[in-house]
Design a protein around this motif. Sequence first.
Motif, PDB file in Angstrom:
ATOM      1  N   LEU A 266      83.925  64.519  43.896  1.00  0.00           N
ATOM      2  CA  LEU A 266      83.463  64.981  45.209  1.00  0.00           C
ATOM      3  C   LEU A 266      83.333  66.503  45.246  1.00  0.00           C
ATOM      4  O   LEU A 266      82.682  67.051  46.136  1.00  0.00           O
ATOM      5  CB  LEU A 266      84.452  64.535  46.298  1.00  0.00           C
ATOM      6  N   MET A 267      83.967  67.173  44.278  1.00  0.00           N
ATOM      7  CA  MET A 267      83.942  68.640  44.220  1.00  0.00           C
ATOM      8  C   MET A 267      82.567  69.121  43.751  1.00  0.00           C
ATOM      9  O   MET A 267      82.068  68.677  42.722  1.00  0.00           O
ATOM     10  CB  MET A 267      85.016  69.145  43.255  1.00  0.00           C
ATOM     11  N   LYS A 268      81.980  70.017  44.512  1.00  0.00           N
ATOM     12  CA  LYS A 268      80.695  70.596  44.102  1.00  0.00           C
ATOM     13  C   LYS A 268      80.864  71.296  42.754  1.00  0.00           C
ATOM     14  O   LYS A 268      81.790  72.065  42.551  1.00  0.00           O
ATOM     15  CB  LYS A 268      80.221  71.603  45.161  1.00  0.00           C
TER      16      LYS A 268
ATOM     17  N   VAL B 184      83.112  78.993  36.903  1.00  0.00           N
ATOM     18  CA  VAL B 184      84.127  79.657  37.724  1.00  0.00           C
ATOM     19  C   VAL B 184      84.949  78.600  38.452  1.00  0.00           C
ATOM     20  O   VAL B 184      84.396  77.773  39.189  1.00  0.00           O
ATOM     21  CB  VAL B 184      83.479  80.619  38.744  1.00  0.00           C
ATOM     22  N   ILE B 185      86.261  78.628  38.237  1.00  0.00           N
ATOM     23  CA  ILE B 185      87.189  77.766  38.971  1.00  0.00           C
ATOM     24  C   ILE B 185      88.106  78.697  39.762  1.00  0.00           C
ATOM     25  O   ILE B 185      88.979  79.345  39.200  1.00  0.00           O
ATOM     26  CB  ILE B 185      88.015  76.886  38.012  1.00  0.00           C
ATOM     27  N   ASP B 186      87.877  78.790  41.050  1.00  0.00           N
ATOM     28  CA  ASP B 186      88.588  79.781  41.861  1.00  0.00           C
ATOM     29  C   ASP B 186      88.752  79.259  43.279  1.00  0.00           C
ATOM     30  O   ASP B 186      87.881  78.556  43.792  1.00  0.00           O
ATOM     31  CB  ASP B 186      87.807  81.103  41.862  1.00  0.00           C
ATOM     32  N   HIS B 187      89.856  79.605  43.917  1.00  0.00           N
ATOM     33  CA  HIS B 187      90.115  79.143  45.287  1.00  0.00           C
ATOM     34  C   HIS B 187      90.149  80.300  46.275  1.00  0.00           C
ATOM     35  O   HIS B 187      90.477  80.102  47.440  1.00  0.00           O
ATOM     36  CB  HIS B 187      91.426  78.351  45.349  1.00  0.00           C
TER      37      HIS B 187
ATOM     38  N   LEU C  43      77.678  84.131  45.668  1.00  0.00           N
ATOM     39  CA  LEU C  43      78.362  83.667  44.465  1.00  0.00           C
ATOM     40  C   LEU C  43      77.860  84.414  43.232  1.00  0.00           C
ATOM     41  O   LEU C  43      76.722  84.875  43.203  1.00  0.00           O
ATOM     42  CB  LEU C  43      78.123  82.166  44.270  1.00  0.00           C
ATOM     43  N   PRO C  44      78.697  84.535  42.201  1.00  0.00           N
ATOM     44  CA  PRO C  44      78.244  85.160  40.957  1.00  0.00           C
ATOM     45  C   PRO C  44      77.205  84.284  40.250  1.00  0.00           C
ATOM     46  O   PRO C  44      77.097  83.086  40.525  1.00  0.00           O
ATOM     47  CB  PRO C  44      79.532  85.278  40.127  1.00  0.00           C
ATOM     48  N   GLU C  45      76.464  84.887  39.326  1.00  0.00           N
ATOM     49  CA  GLU C  45      75.430  84.156  38.573  1.00  0.00           C
ATOM     50  C   GLU C  45      76.106  83.323  37.480  1.00  0.00           C
ATOM     51  O   GLU C  45      76.059  83.669  36.303  1.00  0.00           O
ATOM     52  CB  GLU C  45      74.433  85.137  37.952  1.00  0.00           C
ATOM     53  N   ALA C  46      76.684  82.212  37.869  1.00  0.00           N
ATOM     54  CA  ALA C  46      77.425  81.374  36.938  1.00  0.00           C
ATOM     55  C   ALA C  46      76.676  80.066  36.691  1.00  0.00           C
ATOM     56  O   ALA C  46      75.825  79.649  37.484  1.00  0.00           O
ATOM     57  CB  ALA C  46      78.811  81.078  37.500  1.00  0.00           C
ATOM     58  N   PHE C  47      77.022  79.407  35.583  1.00  0.00           N
ATOM     59  CA  PHE C  47      76.465  78.082  35.295  1.00  0.00           C
ATOM     60  C   PHE C  47      76.887  77.113  36.402  1.00  0.00           C
ATOM     61  O   PHE C  47      76.085  76.326  36.892  1.00  0.00           O
ATOM     62  CB  PHE C  47      76.964  77.609  33.923  1.00  0.00           C
ATOM     63  N   GLU C  48      78.175  77.161  36.780  1.00  0.00           N
ATOM     64  CA  GLU C  48      78.681  76.368  37.898  1.00  0.00           C
ATOM     65  C   GLU C  48      79.858  77.086  38.540  1.00  0.00           C
ATOM     66  O   GLU C  48      80.553  77.869  37.893  1.00  0.00           O
ATOM     67  CB  GLU C  48      79.145  74.976  37.450  1.00  0.00           C
ATOM     68  N   VAL C  49      80.071  76.816  39.817  1.00  0.00           N
ATOM     69  CA  VAL C  49      81.227  77.337  40.560  1.00  0.00           C
ATOM     70  C   VAL C  49      81.945  76.159  41.197  1.00  0.00           C
ATOM     71  O   VAL C  49      81.320  75.345  41.884  1.00  0.00           O
ATOM     72  CB  VAL C  49      80.791  78.340  41.651  1.00  0.00           C
ATOM     73  N   MET C  50      83.243  76.074  40.935  1.00  0.00           N
ATOM     74  CA  MET C  50      84.066  75.066  41.612  1.00  0.00           C
ATOM     75  C   MET C  50      85.027  75.785  42.544  1.00  0.00           C
ATOM     76  O   MET C  50      85.987  76.411  42.104  1.00  0.00           O
ATOM     77  CB  MET C  50      84.814  74.207  40.595  1.00  0.00           C
ATOM     78  N   ASN C  51      84.711  75.747  43.806  1.00  0.00           N
ATOM     79  CA  ASN C  51      85.517  76.349  44.856  1.00  0.00           C
ATOM     80  C   ASN C  51      85.245  75.558  46.128  1.00  0.00           C
ATOM     81  O   ASN C  51      84.127  75.593  46.643  1.00  0.00           O
ATOM     82  CB  ASN C  51      85.155  77.824  45.046  1.00  0.00           C
ATOM     83  N   PRO C  52      86.236  74.815  46.636  1.00  0.00           N
ATOM     84  CA  PRO C  52      85.982  73.960  47.811  1.00  0.00           C
ATOM     85  C   PRO C  52      85.618  74.739  49.072  1.00  0.00           C
ATOM     86  O   PRO C  52      85.215  74.138  50.066  1.00  0.00           O
ATOM     87  CB  PRO C  52      87.301  73.198  47.984  1.00  0.00           C
TER      88      PRO C  52
ATOM     89  N   TYR D   1      84.080  68.402  49.189  1.00  0.00           N
ATOM     90  CA  TYR D   1      85.450  68.007  48.863  1.00  0.00           C
ATOM     91  C   TYR D   1      86.300  68.083  50.134  1.00  0.00           C
ATOM     92  O   TYR D   1      86.314  69.115  50.822  1.00  0.00           O
ATOM     93  CB  TYR D   1      86.031  68.902  47.776  1.00  0.00           C
ATOM     94  N   PRO D   2      87.052  67.024  50.473  1.00  0.00           N
ATOM     95  CA  PRO D   2      87.686  66.956  51.799  1.00  0.00           C
ATOM     96  C   PRO D   2      88.892  67.866  51.998  1.00  0.00           C
ATOM     97  O   PRO D   2      89.282  68.111  53.140  1.00  0.00           O
ATOM     98  CB  PRO D   2      88.103  65.480  51.915  1.00  0.00           C
ATOM     99  N   PHE D   3      89.492  68.367  50.914  1.00  0.00           N
ATOM    100  CA  PHE D   3      90.682  69.217  51.060  1.00  0.00           C
ATOM    101  C   PHE D   3      90.373  70.603  50.519  1.00  0.00           C
ATOM    102  O   PHE D   3      89.940  70.754  49.375  1.00  0.00           O
ATOM    103  CB  PHE D   3      91.871  68.605  50.318  1.00  0.00           C
TER     104      PHE D   3
END
Length: 409
Positions: free
Chosen positions: A28-30, A132-135, A143-152, A159-161
């Motif tokens: 569910l996480m983008k 990027v995995i950052d909270h 957002l930075p020019e990344a391949f992917e960013v995981m930050n809810p 992502y619900p939480f």
Amino acid sequence: LAVRGLHTEAEIQKFLFPSLDSLYDPFLMKGMECSVRRILSAIDRGETLLVHGDYDVDGITGTAVLSRTLQKLGAKFVTFLPVRKRDGYGVSRQAIALAKERNVSLFITVDCGISAFREAKEAREAGIDVIVIDHHRIHGGVLPEAFEVMNPLQEDCAYPFKELSACGLAFKLAQALLGQGAYELLDLVALSCVCDLAPLVDENRVLVHFGLKRLEHRTQLGLKNLCEVAGLRRRQMSTADLGFILGPRINASGRMSSPDTALKLLTTSDLTEAAELARALDQENKGRQQEERRLLKQALQAVEREINFNRDRVIVVSGDGWHEGVIGIVAQRLVEHFTRPAVVIALDGAEGKGSGRSVKGFHLFDSFKHCEEVLEEFGGHESAAGLRIKRENLEIFRKKINEYGWAVS
């Protein structure tokens, strides 16, 4: 239960009786699906990955979670943890240089990277994909020019939480890659949640509950030895044990020297090495305590000299030669002493590095954003944040953050 906002039977059951079945689907996480595909592809092709963490408990445990996950998958990877004095906060240029030197093609950040615009661009231009995995809070939605960013906290993330620690996010990636095999990493996730002051509700409550259960069995060699040197012999552990006994020892290496000592402890499978590293962290923690006492005394004296509580809603104190590894702890001590937000700044030449802690209802990151025109750099959360500032802007910063303090009080 009602005061906690729990009204239905389902909510109450979930709160009182946590279950791993209630963990949310990591996909569910983008950014999760693309990140998983890219990582598995890199492993299949024998590419070299680099995991870049941070020097606090959350960043160290997050790096350990990914290291152990990649190890299980047979990946070829290197790790990089910044040294506070040398690299400062965020993604290090030295890490980018290391990635180029080692022919890294996939660069994964944990607990940093959401504001690494220049570094992400440099990596992309060198042909390196960045995940990027950052909270941390996202500056202006950019957002930075990344391949992917995981930050809810991304606006379009379903992502619900939204309150996971960075290590919690790393665990969700591990869960997507390993399935239930990721559950053996829950002791590290629990440590990060408590030490990073993540709210122990919803998914965090489940992660910490089962992380504490796992810690009872001392299956993780490094944490087992750390418990022994800290005199923590009882089997059943509490969040207080994580926050006040284990956490400070993990943090000590990042505060006083190099966080690599703690990372090695959390990833080693060698009994002798684990015992030596645990003793080293215990000694560094004693040094940290001594430095903290010295600096706190000076900070309290600075408050007496400089702070007018009829004028100042936020405490801002600074000093030359203050150890930047303990200014965050000292800021927390000032908050506890005066029940006001506090920012403690270590000055070195023309610049200073600051760390702040807050009280309930005062959003520290937003207060820094109000002052961004006089700050060189900043980042963080509602309750804790860091900054870099020129010495000449200190008084303007003090005035502006107190303007914000009066406006929201």
